[in-house]
Design a protein around this motif. Structure first.
Motif, PDB file in Angstrom:
ATOM      1  N   ASN A   8     -85.403  29.417  35.620  1.00 15.44           N
ATOM      2  CA  ASN A   8     -86.015  29.285  34.526  1.00 15.44           C
ATOM      3  C   ASN A   8     -86.896  28.259  34.868  1.00 15.44           C
ATOM      4  N   VAL A   9     -88.473  28.368  33.836  1.00  9.20           N
ATOM      5  CA  VAL A   9     -89.943  27.512  33.571  1.00  9.20           C
ATOM      6  C   VAL A   9     -89.061  26.128  33.629  1.00  9.20           C
ATOM      7  N   GLY A  10     -89.493  25.157  34.932  1.00 12.16           N
ATOM      8  CA  GLY A  10     -89.429  24.042  35.158  1.00 12.16           C
ATOM      9  C   GLY A  10     -88.113  23.795  36.315  1.00 12.16           C
ATOM     10  N   ASP A  11     -87.397  24.338  36.464  1.00 11.99           N
ATOM     11  CA  ASP A  11     -86.470  24.917  37.235  1.00 11.99           C
ATOM     12  C   ASP A  11     -87.147  24.071  38.530  1.00 11.99           C
ATOM     13  N   HIS A  12     -86.694  22.921  39.422  1.00  7.12           N
ATOM     14  CA  HIS A  12     -87.065  22.283  40.541  1.00  7.12           C
ATOM     15  C   HIS A  12     -86.417  22.439  41.613  1.00  7.12           C
ATOM     16  N   ALA A  13     -86.443  22.762  42.963  1.00  3.65           N
ATOM     17  CA  ALA A  13     -85.859  22.649  43.752  1.00  3.65           C
ATOM     18  C   ALA A  13     -86.868  21.409  45.175  1.00  3.65           C
ATOM     19  N   ALA A  14     -85.884  20.371  45.850  1.00  4.94           N
ATOM     20  CA  ALA A  14     -85.878  20.218  47.677  1.00  4.94           C
ATOM     21  C   ALA A  14     -85.384  20.638  48.282  1.00  4.94           C
ATOM     22  N   PHE A  15     -86.416  20.632  49.215  1.00  4.76           N
ATOM     23  CA  PHE A  15     -84.156  21.691  50.386  1.00  4.76           C
ATOM     24  C   PHE A  15     -86.118  21.479  51.899  1.00  4.76           C
ATOM     25  N   GLY A  16     -84.988  21.142  52.464  1.00  2.71           N
ATOM     26  CA  GLY A  16     -85.623  21.465  54.706  1.00  2.71           C
ATOM     27  C   GLY A  16     -85.779  20.509  55.163  1.00  2.71           C
ATOM     28  N   SER A  17     -86.022  20.571  56.322  1.00  2.79           N
ATOM     29  CA  SER A  17     -86.153  19.458  57.141  1.00  2.79           C
ATOM     30  C   SER A  17     -86.561  20.032  58.272  1.00  2.79           C
ATOM     31  N   TYR A  18     -88.034  19.742  58.384  1.00  6.59           N
ATOM     32  CA  TYR A  18     -88.580  20.646  59.607  1.00  6.59           C
ATOM     33  C   TYR A  18     -89.256  19.821  60.787  1.00  6.59           C
ATOM     34  N   ALA A  19     -88.902  19.800  62.223  1.00  5.30           N
ATOM     35  CA  ALA A  19     -89.261  18.252  62.692  1.00  5.30           C
ATOM     36  C   ALA A  19     -90.007  19.616  63.455  1.00  5.30           C
ATOM     37  N   VAL A  20     -92.417  19.079  63.242  1.00  5.11           N
ATOM     38  CA  VAL A  20     -92.698  19.635  64.369  1.00  5.11           C
ATOM     39  C   VAL A  20     -92.802  18.804  65.651  1.00  5.11           C
ATOM     40  N   THR A  21     -93.044  19.669  66.309  1.00  2.00           N
ATOM     41  CA  THR A  21     -92.730  19.973  67.957  1.00  2.00           C
ATOM     42  C   THR A  21     -94.323  19.838  69.251  1.00  2.00           C
ATOM     43  N   ARG A  22     -94.704  18.897  69.827  1.00  2.00           N
ATOM     44  CA  ARG A  22     -95.872  19.168  70.363  1.00  2.00           C
ATOM     45  C   ARG A  22     -95.901  20.527  71.116  1.00  2.00           C
ATOM     46  N   GLU A  23     -94.484  20.643  71.473  1.00  2.00           N
ATOM     47  CA  GLU A  23     -94.452  22.303  72.519  1.00  2.00           C
ATOM     48  C   GLU A  23     -94.592  23.637  70.783  1.00  2.00           C
ATOM     49  N   ALA A  24     -94.167  23.168  69.944  1.00  2.00           N
ATOM     50  CA  ALA A  24     -93.799  24.766  69.438  1.00  2.00           C
ATOM     51  C   ALA A  24     -95.598  24.405  68.500  1.00  2.00           C
ATOM     52  N   VAL A  25     -96.638  23.528  68.342  1.00  2.00           N
ATOM     53  CA  VAL A  25     -98.044  22.853  68.249  1.00  2.00           C
ATOM     54  C   VAL A  25     -98.750  24.063  68.870  1.00  2.00           C
ATOM     55  N   ILE A  26     -98.487  23.338  70.005  1.00  2.00           N
ATOM     56  CA  ILE A  26     -99.104  24.274  71.261  1.00  2.00           C
ATOM     57  C   ILE A  26     -98.657  25.728  71.233  1.00  2.00           C
ATOM     58  N   ASP A  27     -97.282  26.053  70.801  1.00  2.00           N
ATOM     59  CA  ASP A  27     -96.911  27.839  71.429  1.00  2.00           C
ATOM     60  C   ASP A  27     -97.975  28.469  70.336  1.00  2.00           C
ATOM     61  N   PHE A  28     -97.482  27.618  69.262  1.00  2.00           N
ATOM     62  CA  PHE A  28     -98.236  28.891  68.014  1.00  2.00           C
ATOM     63  C   PHE A  28     -99.760  29.091  68.343  1.00  2.00           C
TER      64      PHE A  28
END
Length: 148
Positions: A8-28
């Motif tokens: 429905n219009v107005g439905d809200h969701a909050a989710f996720g927790s993603y830790a950003v790592t130096r290794e992943a930043v450089i690899d991507f």
């Protein structure tokens, strides 16, 4: 299973927790966005970012992971997406940040040509650990309708 009729219009969701790592930043960045401020501390220090930062496209990829994890965990009858609109990177994302997502449904529309599906439009915001918005976009998801 959560079908189009359950949204429905107005439905809200909050989710996720993603830790950003130096290794992943450089690899991507090495693979997909090899600009110096995504790869090298000294080069990044001389830019607007001030230090090594994640590519905006990496932020999109991390967000997509959180979206898929949420859809899977909540058994959404998703069928993919025809795209996004108004993608904006508001603040840099740095190694050490932890990202999360909030969405609000803005439109639910049955398909005019496919009776078995419809679309759900949402405003999506990605926040860092300080509750600062780092990215926004308007997303469109295709969703199955409840079987007869």
């Amino acid at each position: 299973m959560k079908y189009l009729e359950d949204m429905n219009v107005g439905d809200h969701a909050a989710f996720g927790s993603y830790a950003v790592t130096r290794e992943a930043v450089i690899d991507f960045a090495s693979q997909y966005d090899p600009q110096p401020f995504h790869l090298d501390d000294e080069a990044a220090a001389k830019t607007y970012f001030g230090r090594l930062s994640a590519s905006g496209w990496h932020t999109c990829a991390m967000t997509m992971r959180m979206i898929v994890d949420n859809l899977t965990a909540n058994r959404h009858a998703g069928l993919g997406s025809p795209g996004v609109d108004q993608l904006r990177w508001l603040k840099p994302v740095y190694p050490g940040d932890t990202l999360r997502v909030e969405t609000v449904v803005t439109e639910v529309r049955p398909s005019r040509t496919r009776q078995d599906m419809g679309s759900v439009h949402s405003d999506l915001t990605v926040f860092n650990q300080n509750d600062e918005p780092v990215m926004t976009m308007k997303s469109v998801g295709l969703v199955r309708r409840r079987p007869a």
